[in-house]
Design a protein around this motif. Structure first.
Motif, PDB file in Angstrom:
ATOM      1  N   UNK A   6      14.311  57.316  61.980  1.00 56.61           N
ATOM      2  CA  UNK A   6      14.711  57.213  63.254  1.00 56.61           C
ATOM      3  C   UNK A   6      14.261  58.160  64.058  1.00 56.61           C
ATOM      4  N   UNK A   7      13.518  58.155  65.329  1.00 57.25           N
ATOM      5  CA  UNK A   7      12.832  59.091  66.125  1.00 57.25           C
ATOM      6  C   UNK A   7      13.909  60.109  66.869  1.00 57.25           C
ATOM      7  N   UNK A   8      13.271  61.291  66.604  1.00 57.44           N
ATOM      8  CA  UNK A   8      14.044  62.308  66.891  1.00 57.44           C
ATOM      9  C   UNK A   8      14.985  62.190  68.120  1.00 57.44           C
ATOM     10  N   UNK A   9      14.196  61.852  69.224  1.00 57.36           N
ATOM     11  CA  UNK A   9      14.947  61.544  70.417  1.00 57.36           C
ATOM     12  C   UNK A   9      16.088  60.626  70.390  1.00 57.36           C
ATOM     13  N   UNK A  10      16.112  59.608  69.587  1.00 61.22           N
ATOM     14  CA  UNK A  10      17.011  58.342  69.293  1.00 61.22           C
ATOM     15  C   UNK A  10      18.172  59.167  68.627  1.00 61.22           C
ATOM     16  N   UNK A  11      18.044  59.949  67.460  1.00 56.55           N
ATOM     17  CA  UNK A  11      19.243  60.746  66.886  1.00 56.55           C
ATOM     18  C   UNK A  11      19.863  61.589  67.877  1.00 56.55           C
ATOM     19  N   UNK A  12      19.126  62.373  68.606  1.00 59.55           N
ATOM     20  CA  UNK A  12      19.612  63.016  69.718  1.00 59.55           C
ATOM     21  C   UNK A  12      20.474  62.147  70.704  1.00 59.55           C
ATOM     22  N   UNK A  13      20.036  61.252  71.080  1.00 62.53           N
ATOM     23  CA  UNK A  13      20.531  60.307  72.046  1.00 62.53           C
ATOM     24  C   UNK A  13      22.029  59.799  71.384  1.00 62.53           C
ATOM     25  N   UNK A  14      22.061  59.409  69.998  1.00 62.99           N
ATOM     26  CA  UNK A  14      23.203  58.937  69.262  1.00 62.99           C
ATOM     27  C   UNK A  14      24.184  59.981  69.301  1.00 62.99           C
ATOM     28  N   UNK A  15      23.830  61.109  68.815  1.00 63.76           N
ATOM     29  CA  UNK A  15      24.975  62.352  68.992  1.00 63.76           C
ATOM     30  C   UNK A  15      25.301  62.473  70.285  1.00 63.76           C
ATOM     31  N   UNK A  16      24.582  62.382  71.374  1.00 57.76           N
ATOM     32  CA  UNK A  16      24.686  62.712  72.785  1.00 57.76           C
ATOM     33  C   UNK A  16      25.972  61.582  73.036  1.00 57.76           C
ATOM     34  N   UNK A  37      20.510  68.093  66.120  1.00 55.62           N
ATOM     35  CA  UNK A  37      19.122  67.289  65.921  1.00 55.62           C
ATOM     36  C   UNK A  37      18.287  68.523  65.068  1.00 55.62           C
ATOM     37  N   UNK A  38      18.212  69.711  65.634  1.00 51.47           N
ATOM     38  CA  UNK A  38      17.442  70.720  64.834  1.00 51.47           C
ATOM     39  C   UNK A  38      17.605  70.975  63.472  1.00 51.47           C
ATOM     40  N   UNK A  39      19.042  70.693  63.088  1.00 55.27           N
ATOM     41  CA  UNK A  39      19.378  70.941  61.721  1.00 55.27           C
ATOM     42  C   UNK A  39      18.777  69.598  60.962  1.00 55.27           C
ATOM     43  N   UNK A  40      18.858  68.459  61.374  1.00 55.75           N
ATOM     44  CA  UNK A  40      18.252  67.200  60.688  1.00 55.75           C
ATOM     45  C   UNK A  40      16.896  67.497  60.655  1.00 55.75           C
ATOM     46  N   UNK A  41      16.173  67.984  61.712  1.00 58.52           N
ATOM     47  CA  UNK A  41      14.760  68.037  61.639  1.00 58.52           C
ATOM     48  C   UNK A  41      14.498  68.960  60.548  1.00 58.52           C
ATOM     49  N   UNK A  42      15.066  69.924  60.251  1.00 53.71           N
ATOM     50  CA  UNK A  42      14.787  71.054  59.200  1.00 53.71           C
ATOM     51  C   UNK A  42      14.959  70.454  57.777  1.00 53.71           C
ATOM     52  N   UNK A  43      15.616  69.361  57.795  1.00 48.90           N
ATOM     53  CA  UNK A  43      15.721  68.551  56.468  1.00 48.90           C
ATOM     54  C   UNK A  43      17.063  69.082  55.759  1.00 48.90           C
ATOM     55  N   UNK A  44      18.117  69.699  56.705  1.00 48.05           N
ATOM     56  CA  UNK A  44      19.179  70.125  56.252  1.00 48.05           C
ATOM     57  C   UNK A  44      20.243  68.792  56.487  1.00 48.05           C
ATOM     58  N   UNK A  45      20.171  67.664  55.876  1.00 49.44           N
ATOM     59  CA  UNK A  45      20.817  66.184  56.338  1.00 49.44           C
ATOM     60  C   UNK A  45      22.386  66.549  56.334  1.00 49.44           C
ATOM     61  N   UNK A  46      22.967  67.676  55.395  1.00 52.49           N
ATOM     62  CA  UNK A  46      24.199  67.687  55.270  1.00 52.49           C
ATOM     63  C   UNK A  46      25.122  68.108  56.466  1.00 52.49           C
ATOM     64  N   UNK A  47      23.981  68.767  57.400  1.00 51.59           N
ATOM     65  CA  UNK A  47      24.931  69.408  58.566  1.00 51.59           C
ATOM     66  C   UNK A  47      24.390  69.105  59.979  1.00 51.59           C
ATOM     67  N   UNK A  48      24.030  67.862  59.981  1.00 51.10           N
ATOM     68  CA  UNK A  48      23.327  67.303  61.356  1.00 51.10           C
ATOM     69  C   UNK A  48      24.282  66.258  61.693  1.00 51.10           C
ATOM     70  N   UNK A  49      23.501  64.907  61.959  1.00 49.93           N
ATOM     71  CA  UNK A  49      24.361  63.787  62.408  1.00 49.93           C
ATOM     72  C   UNK A  49      25.216  63.271  61.439  1.00 49.93           C
TER      73      UNK A  49
END
Length: 372
Positions: A6-16, A37-49
């Protein structure tokens, strides 16, 4: 396990979309979404979306204050104490770290504690703010869950209390360490469960000290049983888990006792489902120019990193890394290719959206996402 990028901006949009549908203040929504979003970008999938489901449960129980207005309740030239007003921890934590940074730039050091908070995402996001201003950053936190079995124990008493440390360099990327004081964060076990993967031996033990490899069973031990659980860093007493155990208690003292936040085994004795968790956080910023000539500290950090990177590896195809390297590589890849979202996670987020009336925008068919 099937997933989609999922594109980064889409993930941000979903959370928002979700946070806004909950009625949270616009500036708090914006900051919280950015941290996640920055947390997911860093590969820390456990603490993002993937935390949206957990936050939704806190919302439904009534323990999460969606109209929170964090405020400074005590302050002097180098310290401050912030009341998070029982809201999510991301916004007050950004506020706290930036305040610590401002104090350090003026006085050489800044220390800010937060209480009456909830989950704040990845500790490393906040420590990483310090090197951007030429400062050292240190962050720790207490935690809500009781999931870590102390060395020699058969029942959980501690949380995965994180520690994060960041230091500026000149030529290299800043040094970024972000770690749970458990062998692994509970939310990482959740990611393995979502992806149908077996756990490495030693992450989770049962009540008899035997390793649990099935991720779903491990989730049951961590979140629903009152025996067994995650191990401290080290895994077993024979592998020096007392060190991770000690670090976890240190993080609890800095994040919880210093701020006046709760210690979970005591809190749960009287906590009702709708009562806030009162998690505490600790933020320190330190100016190396108080100790060294301008740039000398950064040069020494560069020298340390250079030596470590030049270390002869066991496998030439797997060079020696330093803390922060995997996250930097993940960030580059995910900015280019998108953030991988398991379809099991997407289904759970869709349910969150349905409960609050938020638009679901992670749908592959509707949005043309790339499968992986």
């Amino acid at each position: 396990m099937s997933s989609m990028n999922v594109p980064v901006d889409r993930v941000r949009e979903q959370i928002t979309n979700v946070l806004a549908a909950w009625g949270m203040d616009e500036k708090i929504v914006r900051t919280t979404a950015e941290v996640m979003v920055e947390t997911d970008l860093a590969g820390v999938d456990s603490h993002g979306i993937s935390m949206l489901m957990d936050y939704d449960q806190s919302r439904l129980k009534g323990k999460l204050n969606l109209a929170a207005a964090p405020r400074i309740v005590r302050e002097n030239a180098v310290t401050a104490l912030i009341d998070a007003d029982a809201g999510l921890g991301h916004y007050p934590s950004v506020l706290a770290m930036n305040l610590a940074i401002d104090k350090a730039l003026t006085a050489g050091v800044g220390v800010v504690s937060v209480f009456n908070s909830h989950h704040f995402g990845a500790a490393g996001y906040y420590s990483a703010l310090a090197p951007k201003k030429g400062l050292i950053g240190l962050v720790s936190s207490s935690s809500r869950t009781i999931s870590v079995v102390p060395t020699r124990g058969s029942v959980p008493v501690l949380g995965t209390n994180p520690l994060a440390f960041a230091a500026p360099a000149r030529r290299n990327r800043a040094f970024h360490l972000d770690m749970a004081t458990a062998t692994v964060a509970a939310n990482k076990v959740k990611v393995y469960d979502l992806n149908g993967k077996k756990l490495p031996a030693g992450w989770v033990l049962d009540e008899n000290g035997a390793p649990v490899s099935d991720a779903a069973l491990a989730m049951d031990y961590i979140f629903r049983r009152d025996v067994g659980g995650l191990t401290p860093v080290g895994g077993t007493a024979e592998m020096a888990s007392h060190k991770g155990y000690g670090l976890a208690v240190m993080a609890q003292i800095l994040g919880g006792a210093l701020s006046g936040a709760s210690f979970s085994p005591i809190r749960v004795r009287s906590q009702r489902p709708q009562d806030p968790d009162n998690i505490g956080h600790f933020f320190l910023a330190l100016d190396p120019k108080m100790f060294r000539p301008d740039g000398a500290f950064e040069d020494d950090v560069d020298a340390i990193v250079d030596v470590l990177h030049a270390t002869r590896p066991i496998d030439p195809g797997r060079p020696v890394l330093v803390a922060g390297d995997p996250e930097a590589a993940a960030r580059e890849k995910r900015r280019r290719d998108g953030i991988p979202i398991p379809r099991t996670l997407a289904d759970k987020i869709r349910a969150v959206c349905e409960r609050c009336g938020a638009a679901f925008v992670l749908d592959e068919d509707a949005r043309g996402l790339a499968a992986s």
